[in-house]
Design an enzyme around this catalytic site. Sequence first.
Site, PDB file in Angstrom:
ATOM      1  N   SER A  68     -12.239   0.554   2.986  1.00  0.00           N
ATOM      2  CA  SER A  68     -11.362   0.280   4.313  1.00  0.00           C
ATOM      3  C   SER A  68     -10.777   1.393   4.738  1.00  0.00           C
ATOM      4  O   SER A  68     -10.141   2.105   3.988  1.00  0.00           O
ATOM      5  CB  SER A  68     -10.387  -0.767   4.062  1.00  0.00           C
ATOM      6  OG  SER A  68     -10.994  -2.141   3.621  1.00  0.00           O
TER       7      SER A  68
ATOM      8  N   GLU B  41      -6.050   4.175   5.597  1.00  0.00           N
ATOM      9  CA  GLU B  41      -5.914   4.072   4.289  1.00  0.00           C
ATOM     10  C   GLU B  41      -5.960   5.417   3.197  1.00  0.00           C
ATOM     11  O   GLU B  41      -5.268   5.720   2.546  1.00  0.00           O
ATOM     12  CB  GLU B  41      -6.812   3.021   3.743  1.00  0.00           C
ATOM     13  CG  GLU B  41      -6.124   1.642   3.930  1.00  0.00           C
ATOM     14  CD  GLU B  41      -6.470   0.515   3.226  1.00  0.00           C
ATOM     15  OE1 GLU B  41      -6.470   0.900   1.682  1.00  0.00           O
ATOM     16  OE2 GLU B  41      -6.599  -0.773   3.564  1.00  0.00           O
TER      17      GLU B  41
ATOM     18  N   ARG C 282       0.861  -1.324  -0.102  1.00  0.00           N
ATOM     19  CA  ARG C 282      -0.113  -0.054   0.148  1.00  0.00           C
ATOM     20  C   ARG C 282       0.859   1.408   0.026  1.00  0.00           C
ATOM     21  O   ARG C 282       0.548   2.284   0.513  1.00  0.00           O
ATOM     22  CB  ARG C 282      -1.009  -0.009   1.145  1.00  0.00           C
ATOM     23  CG  ARG C 282      -1.885  -1.131   0.951  1.00  0.00           C
ATOM     24  CD  ARG C 282      -2.829  -1.346   0.001  1.00  0.00           C
ATOM     25  NE  ARG C 282      -3.638  -2.364   0.109  1.00  0.00           N
ATOM     26  CZ  ARG C 282      -3.325  -3.372  -0.674  1.00  0.00           C
ATOM     27  NH1 ARG C 282      -2.311  -3.810  -1.678  1.00  0.00           N
ATOM     28  NH2 ARG C 282      -4.306  -4.315  -0.716  1.00  0.00           N
TER      29      ARG C 282
END
Length: 337
Positions: free
Chosen positions: A228, A303, A178
């Site tokens: 998320s 995130e 990520r």
Amino acid sequence: MERLTDQDLAELRELCPGGVSMNVDLASISQWKIGGTADVILRPSSSAQVANLRRWFHERQMPHVAVGLTSNLLFSDEGLRVPCLQIGPRMGAVAINGTNVYAQAGTWVPGLARKLMKAGLTGGEHICGIPGTLGGLICMNGGSQRKGIGTSVVTVESVDQGGFRCVRSVTDCGFAYRQSVFQGNNEVITSANLRFVPGDRAVVRAEMRAILAERRQKFPRKQPNCGSVFKSNPAMYAEIGPPGEAIERLGFKGTRVGGAEVSPEHANFIVNRGGARARDVLALIAAIKHKVECATGYQLQAEGHYVGASGTIMPLDGGSQEDMPPDQPGCGGPAGP
């Protein structure tokens, strides 16, 4: 903050023909359906237009911000006072030649996954349910099933703050879980060359259907959300479990602040139940982080990102001058449910 003049707007319309919109309700383009009014949004249709626009802003020392389909963004309740580049469907071209794929950054990710399946290519199944643009996916090295799009990247084209175009090989993109170099270099991704491998179309289709069915069962779909909220930490995952499991065990499911709610379906999602404001979402995030750290010793990382009225972009858990709730109390305090 200095506003654009009529002459400025005339020049921007020449640089971005058909792509200039004024006084845009950010809630209308936000996946979370949250945000004030943006003074101007520019939707370019090519890398050249992106380069020309960024050069124009650079020469005038004018701040601006770039977004995609906003699938990981929370806009300020105060709106957006700086010009906004939105890389979307006007930059959505895709060309497939054997196992090589060229795609502009505004390409809708689920649509790209379907094109790969129809072309008999495998390796892109894990992106089929991610509702964002390719540029955003590459920036976040996004994916599902603990996979990332970086494994399929050959080169990425971007435009820097001065309007200069740059092409990086996959080894120069800094891909990690990520993460990518694009998260900190203020460049706007405009296109990418990708490579996949031949596969059985029926097998690829079946896997995509299974992934989508699992997402429908696990994740909220009816209320606006940004996917998320917190990243999965491998060390925490091994000891405690995924973020949603840790959050659920602390009783956060169904917890509300204003119109924002921790989803009863999946605790790692915050949904807009109607009329949610940015400060509501930020308050929930702060409370969740506080309680999870007190209970587990692990610090969750968001995130997504928050876009302030001045165009400043920061992690959702990084605070903001205009919308951030007060500091959380110590671990013995009453934060959270």
